[in-house]
Write a protein that holds these residues in place. Structure first.
Motif, short mmCIF file in Angstrom:
data_model
loop_
_atom_site.label_atom_id
_atom_site.label_comp_id
_atom_site.label_asym_id
_atom_site.label_seq_id
_atom_site.Cartn_x
_atom_site.Cartn_y
_atom_site.Cartn_z
N ALA A 1 0.81 -1.09 -0.24
CA ALA A 1 0.06 -0.16 0.06
C ALA A 1 0.94 1.49 -0.12
O ALA A 1 2.25 1.29 0.74
N VAL B 1 1.74 -1.36 -6.10
CA VAL B 1 1.75 -0.35 -4.49
C VAL B 1 0.18 0.32 -5.30
O VAL B 1 -1.24 0.36 -4.41
N GLY C 1 -2.61 -3.02 -5.93
CA GLY C 1 -2.37 -3.41 -4.02
C GLY C 1 -2.08 -4.66 -4.01
O GLY C 1 -2.46 -5.12 -2.54
N GLU C 2 -1.55 -5.59 -5.12
CA GLU C 2 -1.14 -6.46 -5.54
C GLU C 2 -0.12 -7.17 -5.93
O GLU C 2 0.01 -6.52 -6.97
N GLU D 1 -9.05 -7.26 6.94
CA GLU D 1 -9.78 -6.11 6.01
C GLU D 1 -10.89 -5.48 5.61
O GLU D 1 -11.76 -4.03 5.92
N GLU E 1 -12.73 -1.78 6.55
CA GLU E 1 -13.10 -1.32 5.63
C GLU E 1 -14.37 -0.02 5.70
O GLU E 1 -15.29 0.63 5.70
N GLU F 1 -6.36 2.04 11.59
CA GLU F 1 -5.14 2.11 9.98
C GLU F 1 -4.05 0.83 10.35
O GLU F 1 -3.71 -0.31 9.42
N GLU G 1 -5.32 -2.10 9.82
CA GLU G 1 -5.41 -3.12 8.60
C GLU G 1 -3.98 -3.58 7.82
O GLU G 1 -3.72 -4.14 6.93
N ARG G 2 -3.09 -2.49 8.12
CA ARG G 2 -1.69 -2.26 8.00
C ARG G 2 -1.19 -4.28 8.20
O ARG G 2 -0.65 -4.91 7.40
N ARG H 1 -2.64 -6.69 5.85
CA ARG H 1 -2.21 -6.69 5.14
C ARG H 1 -0.55 -7.93 4.47
O ARG H 1 -0.35 -8.72 4.34
#
Length: 238
Positions: free
Chosen positions: A70, A88, A91-92, A189, A193, A216, A219-220, A223
């Motif tokens: 990200a 980035v 996102g994948e 995730e 969201e 946040e 979320e990190r 991932r």
């Protein structure tokens, strides 16, 4: 299976194919999902997912990895810049020896761009799992102090169950620990969201900022956990 990002599906099923556990048709069925087609673009012209996997096998690879970076957090990547920027933005990314495949959804098709990739150290599966649990507890406690149950009851319920996971299908040979971690990461995730979609019943901009500051990192961590679950170079021995 459709809950998994396309890069995760290619990582899991591509690895299973490289290790002789599934056939090529199973790989394509799993990776394509509901998509009409997948096309692969390289500097030498058109290719295909199976050709890229075969080239990786000829180069001695026995696994396919995926990363979910990200902005400001290129998790699981070592460059070069062109690959990192593209990954980035998407996102994948899927990682093979010396190359990365970056997907882009175009209607009901997926276009993969093949770019050079630097070798990266394998993620630590156990550390990613521990970090996810720790960050989840911290986030849940911070949001409880802000009375999260009042502004978004569903978010409060989902955050307090450490075992909740999105059901995902995986090919033979995928470690159960990775399947469980991927399901929990995808679940969290989705919760983040939902929680960040609006500021709910925030009484002040300060409270809204604290909520974001709590969510946040979660979320990190999710991932990073999904990256580790989809990185067979860091999986425990079979």
């Amino acid at each position: 299976m459709s809950a998994l990002p396309v890069s995760a599906r290619l990582a899991w099923w591509g690895t299973a194919w490289l290790r002789g556990r599934v056939g090529p048709d199973e790989v394509l069925d799993a990776v394509h999902g509901d998509d009409v087609t997948h096309v692969v673009s390289t500097s030498d012209g058109p290719s295909s997912l199976l050709l890229e996997l075969a080239a990786a096998r000829n180069a001695g690879a026995d696994g396919v990895a995926a990363a979910f970076p990200a902005p400001g957090d290129p998790a699981g990547l070592r460059g070069p810049r062109e690959l990192t920027t593209a990954a980035v933005e998407a996102g994948e990314v899927v990682l093979l020896p010396g190359t990365g495949l970056v997907p882009r959804q175009v209607g009901r098709a997926v276009e993969w761009t093949v770019l050079p990739a630097e070798r990266r150290p394998p993620p630590d599966l156990g550390d990613a799992d521990r970090q996810l649990r720790a960050v989840l507890l911290t986030a849940a406690n911070l949001l409880a102090d802000l009375d999260v149950a009042r502004w978004q009851p569903l978010v409060a319920d989902e955050l307090h169950d450490l075992r909740t996971a999105v059901p995902v299908l995986a090919p033979a040979g995928t470690p159960p620990r990775c399947i469980d971690l991927a399901g929990r990461a995808l679940h969290l995730e989705a919760v983040v969201e939902l929680a960040l979609r609006d500021d709910g019943g925030a009484l002040s901009a300060g409270e809204a900022g604290i909520r974001r500051a709590a969510l946040e990192p979660l979320e990190r961590a999710a991932r990073h956990a999904l990256t580790a679950a989809c990185s067979p170079d860091g999986w425990p021995p079979a």
